[in-house]
Design an enzyme around this catalytic site. Sequence first.
Site, PDB file in Angstrom:
ATOM      1  N   ARG A  23       0.853  -1.196   0.000  1.00  0.00           N
ATOM      2  CA  ARG A  23       0.000   0.000   0.000  1.00  0.00           C
ATOM      3  C   ARG A  23       0.886   1.241   0.000  1.00  0.00           C
ATOM      4  O   ARG A  23       1.940   1.260   0.620  1.00  0.00           O
ATOM      5  CB  ARG A  23      -0.862  -0.039   1.267  1.00  0.00           C
ATOM      6  CG  ARG A  23      -1.898   1.020   1.394  1.00  0.00           C
ATOM      7  CD  ARG A  23      -2.788   0.775   2.615  1.00  0.00           C
ATOM      8  NE  ARG A  23      -3.660  -0.371   2.365  1.00  0.00           N
ATOM      9  CZ  ARG A  23      -3.985  -1.295   3.270  1.00  0.00           C
ATOM     10  NH1 ARG A  23      -3.503  -1.215   4.494  1.00  0.00           N
ATOM     11  NH2 ARG A  23      -4.792  -2.294   2.959  1.00  0.00           N
ATOM     12  N   ASN A  87       0.071  -0.460  13.430  1.00  0.00           N
ATOM     13  CA  ASN A  87       0.549  -1.569  12.607  1.00  0.00           C
ATOM     14  C   ASN A  87       1.775  -2.187  13.251  1.00  0.00           C
ATOM     15  O   ASN A  87       2.736  -1.469  13.553  1.00  0.00           O
ATOM     16  CB  ASN A  87       0.972  -1.067  11.219  1.00  0.00           C
ATOM     17  CG  ASN A  87      -0.165  -0.455  10.455  1.00  0.00           C
ATOM     18  OD1 ASN A  87      -1.081  -1.145  10.048  1.00  0.00           O
ATOM     19  ND2 ASN A  87      -0.108   0.860  10.258  1.00  0.00           N
ATOM     20  N   ASP A 105       0.989  -7.530   9.408  1.00  0.00           N
ATOM     21  CA  ASP A 105      -0.411  -7.946   9.513  1.00  0.00           C
ATOM     22  C   ASP A 105      -1.088  -7.671  10.846  1.00  0.00           C
ATOM     23  O   ASP A 105      -2.231  -7.255  10.849  1.00  0.00           O
ATOM     24  CB  ASP A 105      -0.594  -9.440   9.176  1.00  0.00           C
ATOM     25  CG  ASP A 105       0.085  -9.824   7.882  1.00  0.00           C
ATOM     26  OD1 ASP A 105      -0.169  -9.147   6.868  1.00  0.00           O
ATOM     27  OD2 ASP A 105       0.885 -10.767   7.888  1.00  0.00           O
ATOM     28  N   ASP A 107      -2.520  -5.850  13.830  1.00  0.00           N
ATOM     29  CA  ASP A 107      -2.885  -4.450  14.025  1.00  0.00           C
ATOM     30  C   ASP A 107      -3.589  -4.305  15.362  1.00  0.00           C
ATOM     31  O   ASP A 107      -4.200  -5.248  15.862  1.00  0.00           O
ATOM     32  CB  ASP A 107      -3.831  -3.973  12.916  1.00  0.00           C
ATOM     33  CG  ASP A 107      -3.220  -4.097  11.527  1.00  0.00           C
ATOM     34  OD1 ASP A 107      -2.090  -3.633  11.341  1.00  0.00           O
ATOM     35  OD2 ASP A 107      -3.884  -4.660  10.647  1.00  0.00           O
ATOM     36  N   ASP A 120      -6.645  -8.913  13.060  1.00  0.00           N
ATOM     37  CA  ASP A 120      -5.958  -9.633  11.979  1.00  0.00           C
ATOM     38  C   ASP A 120      -4.995 -10.723  12.435  1.00  0.00           C
ATOM     39  O   ASP A 120      -4.022 -11.027  11.744  1.00  0.00           O
ATOM     40  CB  ASP A 120      -5.232  -8.653  11.048  1.00  0.00           C
ATOM     41  CG  ASP A 120      -6.184  -7.644  10.421  1.00  0.00           C
ATOM     42  OD1 ASP A 120      -7.368  -7.989  10.251  1.00  0.00           O
ATOM     43  OD2 ASP A 120      -5.751  -6.530  10.118  1.00  0.00           O
ATOM     44  N   GLU A 123      -4.924 -13.371   9.732  1.00  0.00           N
ATOM     45  CA  GLU A 123      -4.117 -12.956   8.578  1.00  0.00           C
ATOM     46  C   GLU A 123      -2.625 -13.105   8.891  1.00  0.00           C
ATOM     47  O   GLU A 123      -1.837 -13.537   8.047  1.00  0.00           O
ATOM     48  CB  GLU A 123      -4.447 -11.505   8.214  1.00  0.00           C
ATOM     49  CG  GLU A 123      -3.747 -10.995   6.982  1.00  0.00           C
ATOM     50  CD  GLU A 123      -4.068  -9.537   6.673  1.00  0.00           C
ATOM     51  OE1 GLU A 123      -3.365  -8.976   5.823  1.00  0.00           O
ATOM     52  OE2 GLU A 123      -4.999  -8.956   7.278  1.00  0.00           O
TER      53      GLU A 123
END
Length: 175
Positions: A23, A87, A105, A107, A120, A123
């Site tokens: 991102r 994060n 990943d 958070d 997450d 994830e």
Amino acid sequence: MVSPNAGSKVSIQSYKHNGQLHRTWENSVILKGTESVVIGANDRTKVIESDGRSWITREPAICYFHSKYWFNIIGMLRNDGIYYYCNISSPFVYDGEALKYIDYDLDVKVFPDMTFQLLDEDEYEEHRNLMNYPQVIDRILHQQLEILIRWIRQGKGPFSPDFVDNWYEMYLTYH
């Protein structure tokens, strides 16, 4: 290591452990730039996802990065208070082109009353297995998560009263 200058605009790029760009936030204003700490701000900033989709942030945000800690903190100024999105990530690097870090990943979302929620985890487990995070990285990330939670509970750093508001006032001087 080179550091961004206060008042300059930089992009922020997050990567995944495998090196893939995840991102990009365009045009964040640097409010403080040293070798160890970078504080930036943005408002209605374009964010580009790895698949090419893009969106615009909805509110002003103050972003905190440290070269020692494996997390970064975004304080979002909303009508009902300051929300934080944290994060778990590698420490930042700045290469003159962009502020960069690896997103791991996990958070933590922090609410205005300073309660928080870990996000997450599924994830993280998926990517840990898929990208073969080394055991030492897994250990560091969980240790850093504990430090982050301690900061939240103690109101330390970006979680201290007035931190986000004071840096937002500084940001307004650049507009």
